[in-house]
Scaffold this motif. Structure first.
Motif, PDB file in Angstrom:
ATOM      1  N   GLY A  43       1.174  -1.079  -0.059  1.00 19.91           N
ATOM      2  CA  GLY A  43      -0.214  -0.666   0.256  1.00 19.91           C
ATOM      3  C   GLY A  43       1.077   0.985  -0.173  1.00 19.91           C
ATOM      4  N   GLU A  44       2.211   0.878   0.276  1.00 22.37           N
ATOM      5  CA  GLU A  44       3.030   2.391   0.071  1.00 22.37           C
ATOM      6  C   GLU A  44       3.271   3.302  -0.740  1.00 22.37           C
ATOM      7  OE1 GLU A  44       6.621   1.069   2.054  1.00 22.37           O
ATOM      8  OE2 GLU A  44       5.035   1.025   3.762  1.00 22.37           O
ATOM      9  N   GLY A  45       2.707   2.370  -2.440  1.00 27.56           N
ATOM     10  CA  GLY A  45       2.751   3.045  -4.082  1.00 27.56           C
ATOM     11  C   GLY A  45       3.920   2.886  -4.793  1.00 27.56           C
ATOM     12  N   LEU A  46       4.309   3.066  -5.671  1.00 26.89           N
ATOM     13  CA  LEU A  46       5.662   2.825  -6.065  1.00 26.89           C
ATOM     14  C   LEU A  46       6.568   3.938  -5.910  1.00 26.89           C
ATOM     15  CD1 LEU A  46       4.587   2.352 -10.411  1.00 26.89           C
ATOM     16  CD2 LEU A  46       5.399   0.568  -8.168  1.00 26.89           C
ATOM     17  N   ARG A  47       7.803   3.723  -6.430  1.00 29.41           N
ATOM     18  CA  ARG A  47       8.765   4.821  -5.462  1.00 29.41           C
ATOM     19  C   ARG A  47       9.328   5.235  -6.930  1.00 29.41           C
ATOM     20  NH1 ARG A  47       7.337   3.431  -1.514  1.00 29.41           N
ATOM     21  NH2 ARG A  47       8.473   3.175   0.338  1.00 29.41           N
TER      22      ARG A  47
END
Length: 234
Positions: A43-47
Motif C-alpha cells: 500500500g505504499e505505492g511505487l517509488r
C-alpha cells in the motif's frame, strides 16, 4: 586408443550454458515485477525509480538480484558461431557485471539522514550517488549493446532469423528510447516535472528497459538451444 568426449557430455555443457542465459533473463524480468508487487501489496505505492527501493524493506531483494545478475554476467562465456576467440559479448558482459554491482552497492543519496553504507562512509554520499548514476547508465548501455549490436552480429542462422532480428532491434530501441527519455526528464520545466511525477516515469522507463532486455535475452537463449539440439540430432 584415445576416447573422444561423448555427445552427452557436450549436451550437458550446452544445457548449463542455456540455463545460465535464462537465469539472466528471469532475473531481469523478476526485479521490477517483484518491486511492483510489493508496492501494491504494502500500500505504499511505487517509488520514483528502481534505485529508490534501496531505502525500503525490500532492499535485500533489490541488492540481491543485482548482485546475482552481476555474477551471472561475469561468468557469461559469450557465443560466436565462427570465431570463438573474438567474443565481444564477453567484454560487454564484464562491463554489465561491474556496473550492476556498483548500482547495487553504491546507492543513491538518501533523502533522510541515517547510517551510511560502506561506500558512502568511505567516499561520501554525493560521490557514491554519482557512481550509482554513472554505473546505471553504463549498465543500461550494455543491455542496449547486446540487443542492437551483439545479438545481430552473432545471429544464429535459423529459419526464424528475420523475426529474431526484428525483435532484437525493437528491444534495443526500447532500451535506448527509455534512456533518452530519462535524460529528457531531468530538463523538463518544473511545473511539468511535478505534474508528471505522479506517474513515476523513471520507474516505468527502467521497467520497460529491463522487460525489453529480458525478452531479447530469452529469445537469444532459445535460438542457442534450438541450434544445439539440431546439431545433436544430426
Amino acid at each position: 586408443m584415445e576416447m573422444s568426449p561423448k555427445p552427452g557430455s557436450h549436451a550437458q555443457l550446452g544445457r548449463t550454458f542455456i540455463a545460465q542465459q535464462r537465469v539472466i533473463s528471469v532475473l531481469s524480468f523478476f526485479l521490477p515485477l517483484f518491486l511492483i508487487t510489493w508496492s501494491v501489496l504494502s500500500g505504499e505505492g511505487l517509488r520514483g525509480s528502481l534505485s529508490e527501493y534501496y531505502y525500503t524493506p525490500v532492499r535485500d531483494i533489490f541488492v540481491g538480484v543485482l548482485c546475482a545478475l552481476s555474477l551471472f554476467f561475469w561468468s557469461y562465456r559469450g557465443y560466436h558461431p565462427h570465431k570463438a576467440e573474438l567474443r565481444a559479448d564477453r567484454v560487454v558482459a564484464k562491463i554489465a557485471s561491474v556496473s550492476a554491482a556498483l548500482v547495487a552497492l553504491a546507492p543513491l543519496k538518501p533523502r533522510q539522514v541515517g547510517e551510511c553504507t560502506l561506500l558512502q562512509c568511505v567516499f561520501g554520499e554525493q560521490a557514491t550517488d554519482w557512481v550509482h548514476n554513472v554505473a546505471a547508465v553504463i549498465f543500461m548501455t550494455s543491455l542496449a549493446t547486446f540487443c542492437l549490436v551483439l545479438f545481430p552480429m552473432t545471429a544464429i542462422q535459423r529459419p526464424d532469423l528475420g523475426r529474431r532480428l526484428v525483435i532484437y532491434g525493437i528491444c534495443g530501441t526500447v532500451i535506448v528510447a527509455a534512456m533518452l527519455l530519462m535524460v529528457l526528464w531531468k530538463f523538463l520545466p518544473v511545473d511539468v516535472y511535478f505534474a508528471l511525477g505522479h506517474y513515476k516515469p523513471i520507474f516505468m522507463l527502467e521497467t520497460m528497459a529491463l522487460f525489453a532486455f529480458s525478452i531479447a535475452w530469452l529469445l537469444r537463449s532459445r535460438a542457442v538451444e534450438d541450434a544445439a539440439l539440431a546439431q545433436y540430432d544430426d
